[in-house]
Design a protein around this motif. Sequence first.
Motif, short mmCIF file in Angstrom:
data_model
loop_
_atom_site.label_atom_id
_atom_site.label_comp_id
_atom_site.label_asym_id
_atom_site.label_seq_id
_atom_site.Cartn_x
_atom_site.Cartn_y
_atom_site.Cartn_z
N LEU A 62 0.68 -0.93 0.21
CA LEU A 62 0.28 -0.20 0.19
C LEU A 62 1.05 1.00 0.05
O LEU A 62 2.11 1.50 0.87
CB LEU A 62 -1.10 0.26 1.37
N TYR A 63 -0.03 2.21 -0.76
CA TYR A 63 0.96 3.55 -0.14
C TYR A 63 1.06 3.99 1.01
O TYR A 63 0.21 4.21 1.37
CB TYR A 63 0.12 4.51 -1.42
N GLY A 64 2.38 4.61 1.35
CA GLY A 64 2.37 5.19 2.84
C GLY A 64 3.37 4.05 3.53
O GLY A 64 3.30 4.63 4.01
N LEU A 65 3.72 2.71 3.49
CA LEU A 65 4.39 2.23 3.76
C LEU A 65 5.61 1.60 3.78
O LEU A 65 5.90 2.60 2.51
CB LEU A 65 4.17 0.43 4.17
N LYS A 66 6.35 1.59 4.60
CA LYS A 66 7.67 1.94 4.71
C LYS A 66 9.29 1.26 3.26
O LYS A 66 9.51 1.95 2.79
CB LYS A 66 8.37 2.29 5.41
N SER A 67 8.27 0.67 2.85
CA SER A 67 8.40 -0.75 2.48
C SER A 67 7.89 -0.75 0.11
O SER A 67 9.05 -1.73 -0.24
CB SER A 67 9.31 -1.83 2.41
N SER A 68 7.45 0.17 0.95
CA SER A 68 6.48 -0.54 -0.60
C SER A 68 7.28 0.14 -2.03
O SER A 68 6.61 -0.65 -3.40
CB SER A 68 5.27 0.50 -0.68
N GLY A 69 7.97 1.58 -1.77
CA GLY A 69 9.31 1.33 -2.81
C GLY A 69 9.73 0.42 -3.34
O GLY A 69 9.99 0.27 -4.86
N ALA A 70 10.48 -0.25 -2.23
CA ALA A 70 10.83 -1.27 -2.95
C ALA A 70 10.95 -2.69 -3.52
O ALA A 70 11.74 -3.41 -3.82
CB ALA A 70 12.28 -1.82 -1.45
N ARG A 71 8.90 -2.87 -2.54
CA ARG A 71 8.98 -4.28 -2.76
C ARG A 71 8.26 -3.92 -4.39
O ARG A 71 8.44 -5.07 -5.28
CB ARG A 71 7.41 -4.27 -1.96
N PHE A 72 7.55 -2.54 -5.29
CA PHE A 72 7.24 -3.02 -6.28
C PHE A 72 8.32 -2.53 -7.14
O PHE A 72 8.59 -3.39 -8.17
CB PHE A 72 6.54 -1.22 -6.74
N ARG A 73 9.82 -1.78 -6.75
CA ARG A 73 10.82 -2.04 -7.60
C ARG A 73 10.97 -3.75 -8.13
O ARG A 73 11.88 -3.79 -9.07
CB ARG A 73 11.76 -1.22 -7.12
N ASP A 74 11.47 -4.63 -7.17
CA ASP A 74 11.42 -5.89 -6.72
C ASP A 74 10.50 -6.49 -7.57
O ASP A 74 11.02 -7.61 -8.47
CB ASP A 74 11.29 -6.33 -5.80
N HIS A 75 9.38 -5.84 -7.61
CA HIS A 75 8.73 -6.85 -8.64
C HIS A 75 8.59 -6.68 -10.07
O HIS A 75 8.53 -7.14 -10.89
CB HIS A 75 6.90 -6.13 -7.94
N LEU A 76 8.92 -5.08 -10.32
CA LEU A 76 9.08 -5.08 -11.62
C LEU A 76 10.92 -5.39 -12.28
O LEU A 76 10.75 -6.00 -12.53
CB LEU A 76 9.53 -3.34 -11.72
N ALA A 77 11.34 -5.57 -11.69
CA ALA A 77 12.53 -6.28 -11.77
C ALA A 77 12.73 -7.63 -12.52
O ALA A 77 12.89 -8.44 -13.49
CB ALA A 77 13.91 -5.90 -10.47
N GLN A 78 11.73 -8.20 -11.13
CA GLN A 78 11.57 -9.31 -11.79
C GLN A 78 10.87 -9.30 -12.99
O GLN A 78 11.43 -10.52 -14.37
CB GLN A 78 10.77 -10.20 -10.98
N THR A 79 9.45 -9.33 -13.25
CA THR A 79 8.80 -8.43 -14.56
C THR A 79 9.82 -8.55 -15.68
O THR A 79 9.83 -9.01 -17.02
CB THR A 79 7.80 -7.18 -14.59
N LEU A 80 11.03 -7.26 -16.01
CA LEU A 80 12.06 -7.98 -16.46
C LEU A 80 12.77 -8.71 -17.22
O LEU A 80 13.28 -8.71 -18.18
CB LEU A 80 12.43 -6.10 -16.56
N ARG A 81 13.13 -9.14 -15.83
CA ARG A 81 14.19 -10.63 -15.90
C ARG A 81 13.42 -11.77 -16.77
O ARG A 81 13.87 -12.26 -17.50
CB ARG A 81 14.46 -10.93 -14.32
N ASP A 82 11.92 -11.53 -16.83
CA ASP A 82 11.61 -13.15 -17.14
C ASP A 82 11.03 -12.70 -18.56
O ASP A 82 11.16 -13.40 -19.64
CB ASP A 82 9.84 -12.86 -16.45
N ALA A 83 11.21 -11.22 -18.81
CA ALA A 83 11.31 -11.42 -20.85
C ALA A 83 12.40 -11.41 -20.91
O ALA A 83 12.75 -10.54 -22.24
CB ALA A 83 10.67 -9.82 -20.54
N GLY A 84 13.84 -11.59 -20.29
CA GLY A 84 15.03 -11.21 -20.53
C GLY A 84 15.53 -10.19 -20.87
O GLY A 84 16.70 -10.44 -21.44
N PHE A 85 15.45 -9.57 -19.94
CA PHE A 85 16.18 -8.01 -20.13
C PHE A 85 17.76 -8.48 -18.35
O PHE A 85 17.36 -9.36 -17.43
CB PHE A 85 15.24 -7.23 -19.35
#
Length: 292
Positions: A62-85
């Motif tokens: 959720l927006y406002g939690l301390k680690s939300s930015g890091a969690r989304f970055r990890d999620h997006l990074a995994q999406t890009l890795r799965d796409a071969g990046f």
Amino acid sequence: SVVSRDSGRLFFLIAALNDMDVLACDIQNAYLNAPTKEKVWFRGGKEMGPDEGKVIIIVRALYGLKSSGARFRDHLAQTLRDAGFAGCKADPDVWLRPAMKPNGDRVYEYALCYVDDVIFQGLDPKKFMAMLSMVYTLKEGSVQEPEHYLGADIRRHELAGGHMAWALSSDTYVKRAVEEVERELALVGKMLKKKVVSPLASGYCPELDASPELDEKRSSYYASLMGVLRWIIELGRIDIIVEVGLLSRFQACPREGHLDQMFHVFAYLKKYNRSALVFDWTEAWLKESLFK
């Protein structure tokens, strides 16, 4: 995830060198796509209807939690890795994957991430955006060639010979900054000078200025204007870099004369408000240095 400005500039230069199309998008409600690792719960209120009084466990970032930015970055990074990046070692928010053009030339496709803004150059940008849309909801109308990036205006520029290059400018940001300065000056019955031909007044030496020191409030305002000017330089207005550098030496104890010269710089920007940094990829020396 915050990609660097230098990476952004190189991105557009490489896009022109490799004759790649570019598309940008904005991910909607980005953080909510990622699971959270924080242990957060609350007891449901009346707004929960039949679940009132039950223990509600938060499972999304959720927006406002301390680690939300890091969690989304990890999620997006995994999406890009799965796409071969793979992540770039020089800038972790630059992602690249090998590709081959129809003529056999080997190139890299690049994706730059700035929190929930993603910009891509490659053989088929529409296919990349379609891949992202299968994982995330992209804001309606956001999938297009970039017009703004990292605070700068982005546009195509025609070079000699009909070649096209990308250009970065601070025109919109400068216009808004000048308007804000003019509003502040109007409150005290002043206005920017109209007849200016250089960023600083002719013959002015800031180190010799003996005018009264600014009070705390105006010193803070001086520092804020300095931040605005430094950002304008980052967006391509290198014609004021020396003058702004001279004035920045006196941030610890600015004087009225220094502030007046700061306004002189903004008057100069208002008069000369059209400037762009063009990534000219046709220069022979550039090709040789990049492709040795």
